[in-house]
Design a protein around this motif. Structure first.
Motif, short mmCIF file in Angstrom:
data_model
loop_
_atom_site.label_atom_id
_atom_site.label_comp_id
_atom_site.label_asym_id
_atom_site.label_seq_id
_atom_site.Cartn_x
_atom_site.Cartn_y
_atom_site.Cartn_z
N ARG A 1 0.83 -1.19 0.00
CA ARG A 1 0.00 0.00 0.00
C ARG A 1 0.87 1.26 0.00
N PRO A 2 0.46 2.29 -0.73
CA PRO A 2 1.33 3.46 -0.91
C PRO A 2 1.30 4.46 0.23
N TYR A 3 0.40 4.29 1.18
CA TYR A 3 0.25 5.26 2.28
C TYR A 3 0.87 4.69 3.56
N PRO A 4 1.21 5.54 4.54
CA PRO A 4 1.89 5.07 5.75
C PRO A 4 0.96 4.71 6.90
N TYR A 5 -0.32 4.96 6.79
CA TYR A 5 -1.22 4.86 7.93
C TYR A 5 -1.42 3.41 8.37
N GLU A 6 -1.52 3.23 9.68
CA GLU A 6 -1.72 1.90 10.27
C GLU A 6 -2.64 2.04 11.49
N ILE A 7 -3.25 0.93 11.84
CA ILE A 7 -3.98 0.82 13.10
C ILE A 7 -3.41 -0.39 13.84
N LEU A 8 -2.76 -0.13 14.96
CA LEU A 8 -2.09 -1.19 15.74
C LEU A 8 -1.11 -1.97 14.87
N GLY A 9 -0.45 -1.28 13.96
CA GLY A 9 0.53 -1.92 13.10
C GLY A 9 -0.06 -2.66 11.92
N ARG B 1 -22.92 -2.67 -12.87
CA ARG B 1 -22.79 -1.73 -11.77
C ARG B 1 -22.91 -0.29 -12.27
N ASP B 2 -23.75 0.49 -11.63
CA ASP B 2 -23.89 1.90 -11.96
C ASP B 2 -23.01 2.77 -11.07
N LYS B 3 -22.61 2.26 -9.89
CA LYS B 3 -21.87 3.07 -8.93
C LYS B 3 -20.49 2.48 -8.66
N LEU B 4 -19.47 3.32 -8.74
CA LEU B 4 -18.11 2.94 -8.40
C LEU B 4 -17.88 3.15 -6.90
N ILE B 5 -16.75 2.67 -6.41
CA ILE B 5 -16.35 2.92 -5.02
C ILE B 5 -15.41 4.12 -5.01
N LYS B 6 -15.83 5.22 -4.48
CA LYS B 6 -15.03 6.45 -4.32
C LYS B 6 -14.00 6.64 -5.44
N PRO B 7 -14.43 6.95 -6.65
CA PRO B 7 -13.49 7.09 -7.77
C PRO B 7 -12.39 8.11 -7.48
N GLY B 8 -11.15 7.73 -7.84
CA GLY B 8 -10.01 8.61 -7.67
C GLY B 8 -9.39 8.61 -6.30
N CYS B 9 -10.04 7.98 -5.33
CA CYS B 9 -9.55 7.98 -3.94
C CYS B 9 -8.93 6.62 -3.63
N VAL B 10 -7.70 6.62 -3.12
CA VAL B 10 -7.04 5.37 -2.75
C VAL B 10 -7.46 4.94 -1.36
#
Length: 281
Positions: free
Chosen positions: A33-41, A219-228
């Motif tokens: 994953r390209p982001y640094p965020y974690e929850i309890l590692g 499917r007519d709806k995507l999941i949060k387009p453009g957002c990782v």
């Protein structure tokens, strides 16, 4: 049994009766994953075994979970059935504990299906403790910023606070409020045009705002387009008690999982050769 009808005559039902499992093929493991965020590692995309190791370190009780039997039927009667474990959780105080406002420290991993080896697509942590045992909102903000830097958005109202870190396809979004609305034109299943505006990584009615899987075709709806992904820290201070919620959701993993699971289900229902029964006629 609850039944939902979808376009093109496909139908989806959730059942608890016995059935013969259909087979789902496992896709390649997702990239780091390209982001640094974690929850309890932990991060979305981690192997489920790694999540269970963290659970075992934090709780002597076995994790709780919930599963659904998904049964999808095509217009010509072909059937596809499989079991989907929705989440794995520790620290659940139960409905009685929640109604009573009991103290808790609950961790939930929202799982993918076996298509993605049950890797979590989102991780949540909910803490409810006496206020004296938890930091003040600005103290928590300082700790989070020390780890990840300034958030994409800060919302503070008295003892209520929400910190949002957002990651788009172009990387970290330093200031969500500085972004203008995005204009999007979509083609609906009926062939019409739908024009809408939305905030990148923000909530909107015209697309799905979570990674939960529900079969739909087309499917007519995507999941949060453009957002990782988004990482949110929500703080709510009440007299004598404080609630802190951490939410790390990977919408890119949700899109990958949905696309591959849809592909295998529809492919099996439209291309499958049906074996004749051996009923005594």
């Amino acid at each position: 049994m609850t039944r939902f009808s979808f376009a093109l005559g496909f139908s989806l039902s959730f059942a608890s009766v016995g059935f013969a499992e259909d087979t789902l093929a496992t896709m390649s493991a997702p990239a780091e994953r390209p982001y640094p965020y974690e929850i309890l590692g932990m991060q979305p995309g981690d192997p489920l075994d790694d999540v269970l190791v963290v659970y075992a370190e934090r709780s002597d009780a076995a994790p709780t979970s919930e599963s659904e039997v998904l049964r999808i039927q095509s217009p010509d009667g072909a059937m596809f059935e499989f079991t989907y474990q929705l989440f794995s959780r520790i620290g659940d105080v139960g409905i009685d504990g929640r109604l009573a406002g009991a103290a808790q420290d609950q961790v939930t991993a929202r799982l993918s299906s076996v298509v993605m080896e049950q890797r979590p697509m989102a991780i949540y942590r909910s803490i409810r403790q006496p206020s004296d045992d938890l930091p003040e909102p600005l103290e928590l903000k300082a700790q989070i910023e020390e780890t990840y830097g300034p958030p994409s958005r800060v919302e503070i109202n008295g003892r209520d606070m929400v910190l949002t870190y957002a990651w788009s396809m172009d990387g970290f979004i330093p200031d969500l409020d500085a972004l203008g609305p995005i204009r999007r034109e979509e083609t609906t299943s009926s062939g019409g045009k739908l024009i809408s505006e939305y905030e990148l990584c923000g909530p909107a009615q015209h697309y799905r705002n979570n990674v939960e899987y529900r079969f739909e075709h087309p499917r007519d709806k995507l999941i949060k387009p453009g957002c990782v992904a988004t990482f949110k820290v929500s703080y709510r201070g009440e007299p004598g008690i404080t609630s802190i919620n951490f939410s790390l959701e990977d919408y890119e993993l949700g899109r990958m999982h949905t696309e591959e699971l849809d592909r295998q289900i529809v492919g099996a229902l439209t291309d499958e050769e049906v074996e004749a029964s051996d009923m005594d006629l």
